[in-house]
Design a protein around this motif. Sequence first.
Motif, short mmCIF file in Angstrom:
data_model
loop_
_atom_site.label_atom_id
_atom_site.label_comp_id
_atom_site.label_asym_id
_atom_site.label_seq_id
_atom_site.Cartn_x
_atom_site.Cartn_y
_atom_site.Cartn_z
N VAL A 1 -3.72 3.19 9.28
CA VAL A 1 -2.33 2.98 8.87
C VAL A 1 -2.36 2.42 7.45
N LEU A 2 -1.71 3.13 6.54
CA LEU A 2 -1.59 2.69 5.15
C LEU A 2 -0.15 2.33 4.87
N GLU A 3 0.04 1.31 4.03
CA GLU A 3 1.39 0.94 3.64
C GLU A 3 1.43 0.65 2.15
N LEU A 4 2.61 0.86 1.58
CA LEU A 4 2.84 0.56 0.17
C LEU A 4 2.85 -0.95 0.03
N LYS A 5 1.89 -1.48 -0.73
CA LYS A 5 1.74 -2.93 -0.89
C LYS A 5 2.38 -3.44 -2.18
N ASP A 6 2.22 -2.65 -3.27
CA ASP A 6 2.67 -3.11 -4.57
C ASP A 6 2.88 -1.91 -5.48
N GLN A 7 3.68 -2.11 -6.50
CA GLN A 7 3.88 -1.06 -7.50
C GLN A 7 4.30 -1.70 -8.81
N THR A 8 3.81 -1.11 -9.89
CA THR A 8 4.19 -1.52 -11.24
C THR A 8 4.76 -0.27 -11.88
N ALA A 9 6.05 -0.33 -12.20
CA ALA A 9 6.79 0.86 -12.62
C ALA A 9 6.01 1.76 -13.56
N TYR A 10 5.81 2.95 -13.07
CA TYR A 10 5.22 4.11 -13.74
C TYR A 10 3.73 4.00 -14.03
N ASN A 11 3.10 2.84 -13.79
CA ASN A 11 1.68 2.67 -14.12
C ASN A 11 0.76 2.57 -12.91
N GLN A 12 1.24 1.96 -11.83
CA GLN A 12 0.33 1.67 -10.73
C GLN A 12 1.04 1.66 -9.39
N VAL A 13 0.36 2.24 -8.39
CA VAL A 13 0.83 2.22 -7.00
C VAL A 13 -0.34 1.72 -6.16
N VAL A 14 -0.08 0.69 -5.34
CA VAL A 14 -1.14 0.12 -4.50
C VAL A 14 -0.77 0.30 -3.03
N LEU A 15 -1.63 1.01 -2.31
CA LEU A 15 -1.51 1.15 -0.87
C LEU A 15 -2.60 0.29 -0.25
N GLY A 16 -2.34 -0.21 0.93
CA GLY A 16 -3.36 -1.02 1.60
C GLY A 16 -3.35 -0.77 3.08
N ALA A 17 -4.46 -1.12 3.71
CA ALA A 17 -4.56 -0.99 5.15
C ALA A 17 -3.60 -1.97 5.81
N ALA A 18 -2.91 -1.50 6.83
CA ALA A 18 -1.97 -2.36 7.54
C ALA A 18 -2.71 -3.28 8.53
N SER A 19 -3.96 -2.96 8.82
CA SER A 19 -4.76 -3.74 9.76
C SER A 19 -5.79 -4.58 9.02
N ASP A 20 -6.06 -5.76 9.55
CA ASP A 20 -7.10 -6.61 8.96
C ASP A 20 -8.51 -6.20 9.40
N LYS A 21 -8.61 -5.27 10.36
CA LYS A 21 -9.92 -4.84 10.83
C LYS A 21 -10.72 -4.16 9.73
N LEU A 22 -10.05 -3.32 8.94
CA LEU A 22 -10.68 -2.65 7.80
C LEU A 22 -9.86 -2.98 6.56
N PRO A 23 -10.09 -4.14 5.97
CA PRO A 23 -9.26 -4.55 4.82
C PRO A 23 -9.65 -3.78 3.55
N PHE A 24 -8.71 -2.98 3.05
CA PHE A 24 -8.97 -2.26 1.81
C PHE A 24 -7.65 -1.92 1.12
N THR A 25 -7.78 -1.59 -0.16
CA THR A 25 -6.64 -1.09 -0.93
C THR A 25 -7.04 0.22 -1.59
#
Length: 130
Positions: free
Chosen positions: A57-81
């Motif tokens: 499960v991936l979720e939108l974690k952060d965004q910086t207008a027009y430069n960056q989009v950060v998705l991250g794992a919704a579970s702590d079992k496999l913590p990644f971005t």
Amino acid sequence: MTIESPKATVQKSQKELFEFLTDVKNFEKLMPESITKFEMLNEKRFLFALSGMPEIVLELKDQTAYNQVVLGAASDKLPFTLTANIESISETESTCILLFEGQFNPMMGMMIKSPITNFVGTLVTNMSKL
């Protein structure tokens, strides 16, 4: 563990690519052919599965207008971005590099490095076909 994709040139403006990536349902268009499941959970979260891999499960974690989009794992079992860094080339073209960063034990890291590298590479290759 950090995995960086090759730089992809995309026939979309920086703003268009940013908006495409922040609408997470569009990630279905970027997935590899080996995808076995893709399901929207809400407007910022989706679930996907590739053959031979567990559901993620991936979720939108952060965004910086027009430069960056950060998705991250919704579970702590496999913590990644998974971070998309977008740069403008012209009004109709941009580039994107995907950066996968995760905290895994060495054994897990060895097991997933190759599949994750292939996955990130496929996402960026499919992005260049947009």
